[in-house]
Write a protein that holds these residues in place. Structure first.
Motif, short mmCIF file in Angstrom:
data_model
loop_
_atom_site.label_atom_id
_atom_site.label_comp_id
_atom_site.label_asym_id
_atom_site.label_seq_id
_atom_site.Cartn_x
_atom_site.Cartn_y
_atom_site.Cartn_z
N LYS A 169 3.15 1.50 -12.99
CA LYS A 169 4.10 0.91 -13.94
C LYS A 169 4.69 1.96 -14.88
CE LYS A 169 3.16 -3.08 -15.77
NZ LYS A 169 2.53 -4.11 -16.63
N LYS A 170 3.86 2.81 -15.44
CA LYS A 170 4.33 3.77 -16.43
C LYS A 170 4.92 5.03 -15.81
CE LYS A 170 1.61 2.15 -20.20
NZ LYS A 170 1.05 2.47 -21.46
N ALA A 171 4.31 5.51 -14.75
CA ALA A 171 4.77 6.77 -14.17
C ALA A 171 5.84 6.56 -13.10
CB ALA A 171 3.59 7.53 -13.58
N LYS A 172 5.95 5.35 -12.60
CA LYS A 172 6.92 5.03 -11.55
C LYS A 172 6.73 5.93 -10.33
CE LYS A 172 10.01 2.52 -14.32
NZ LYS A 172 9.06 1.85 -15.09
N LYS A 173 5.46 6.25 -10.04
CA LYS A 173 5.12 7.07 -8.88
C LYS A 173 4.09 6.33 -8.04
CE LYS A 173 6.03 11.45 -11.10
NZ LYS A 173 5.52 12.76 -11.43
N THR A 174 3.88 6.81 -6.84
CA THR A 174 2.94 6.14 -5.94
C THR A 174 1.57 6.80 -5.95
OG1 THR A 174 3.70 7.49 -4.11
CG2 THR A 174 4.77 5.35 -4.42
N PHE A 175 1.28 7.61 -6.92
CA PHE A 175 -0.03 8.25 -7.02
C PHE A 175 -1.09 7.20 -7.31
CE2 PHE A 175 -3.40 10.04 -9.66
CZ PHE A 175 -3.90 11.00 -8.80
N GLN A 176 -2.20 7.25 -6.60
CA GLN A 176 -3.30 6.33 -6.85
C GLN A 176 -4.60 7.11 -6.94
OE1 GLN A 176 -3.54 3.22 -4.02
NE2 GLN A 176 -1.78 2.14 -4.82
N ILE A 177 -5.47 6.65 -7.82
CA ILE A 177 -6.78 7.26 -7.96
C ILE A 177 -7.66 6.74 -6.82
CG2 ILE A 177 -8.82 7.42 -9.42
CD1 ILE A 177 -6.98 7.14 -11.82
N PRO A 178 -8.27 7.63 -6.06
CA PRO A 178 -9.11 7.16 -4.95
C PRO A 178 -10.39 6.52 -5.47
CG PRO A 178 -9.26 9.52 -5.16
CD PRO A 178 -8.21 9.09 -6.14
N SER A 179 -10.93 5.60 -4.69
CA SER A 179 -12.16 4.96 -5.11
C SER A 179 -13.33 5.92 -4.89
CB SER A 179 -12.39 3.67 -4.32
OG SER A 179 -12.55 3.97 -2.96
N ILE A 180 -14.23 5.92 -5.84
CA ILE A 180 -15.42 6.77 -5.80
C ILE A 180 -16.62 5.86 -5.68
CG2 ILE A 180 -16.79 8.48 -7.02
CD1 ILE A 180 -14.21 9.30 -8.46
N ASN A 181 -17.47 6.14 -4.75
CA ASN A 181 -18.66 5.34 -4.56
C ASN A 181 -19.70 5.71 -5.61
OD1 ASN A 181 -20.64 3.72 -3.58
ND2 ASN A 181 -20.78 4.72 -1.58
#
Length: 90
Positions: free
Chosen positions: A44-56
């Motif tokens: 929403k804020k960055a308007k980019k498709t970057f996502q934080i990967p899930s960490i187990n």
């Protein structure tokens, strides 16, 4: 216990952080619900498709165990030009 020492001019602060608090915060940060909210906020804020990967969480448990065994280890020690000093020790 992690000890954070802050010395600024005439004041000195010591903040103890127990390992139980670290385990609790790791549990919260690795939850899927928090991860979904963080990724939505980034989109929403960055308007980019970057996502934080899930960490187990199971992957981070050995790290916390090893940190608890290395008592007395100095992680960070820094000082600023105005005389403020910060040190983080296990």
């Amino acid at each position: 216990m992690i000890k954070i020492k802050i010395r600024a001019k005439a004041r000195r602060f010591i903040i103890p952080v127990p390992y139980a608090f670290l385990h609790l915060s790791i549990g919260i940060l690795t939850s899927k619900r928090i991860l979904v909210h963080v990724n939505r906020a980034i989109e929403k804020k960055a308007k980019k498709t970057f996502q934080i990967p899930s960490i187990n969480r199971e992957d981070l448990k050995p790290l916390l165990k090893e940190l608890s065994e290395q008592r007395g280890l100095l992680l960070v020690e820094t000082s600023l030009k105005d005389g403020t000093e910060v040190s983080i020790r296990l």
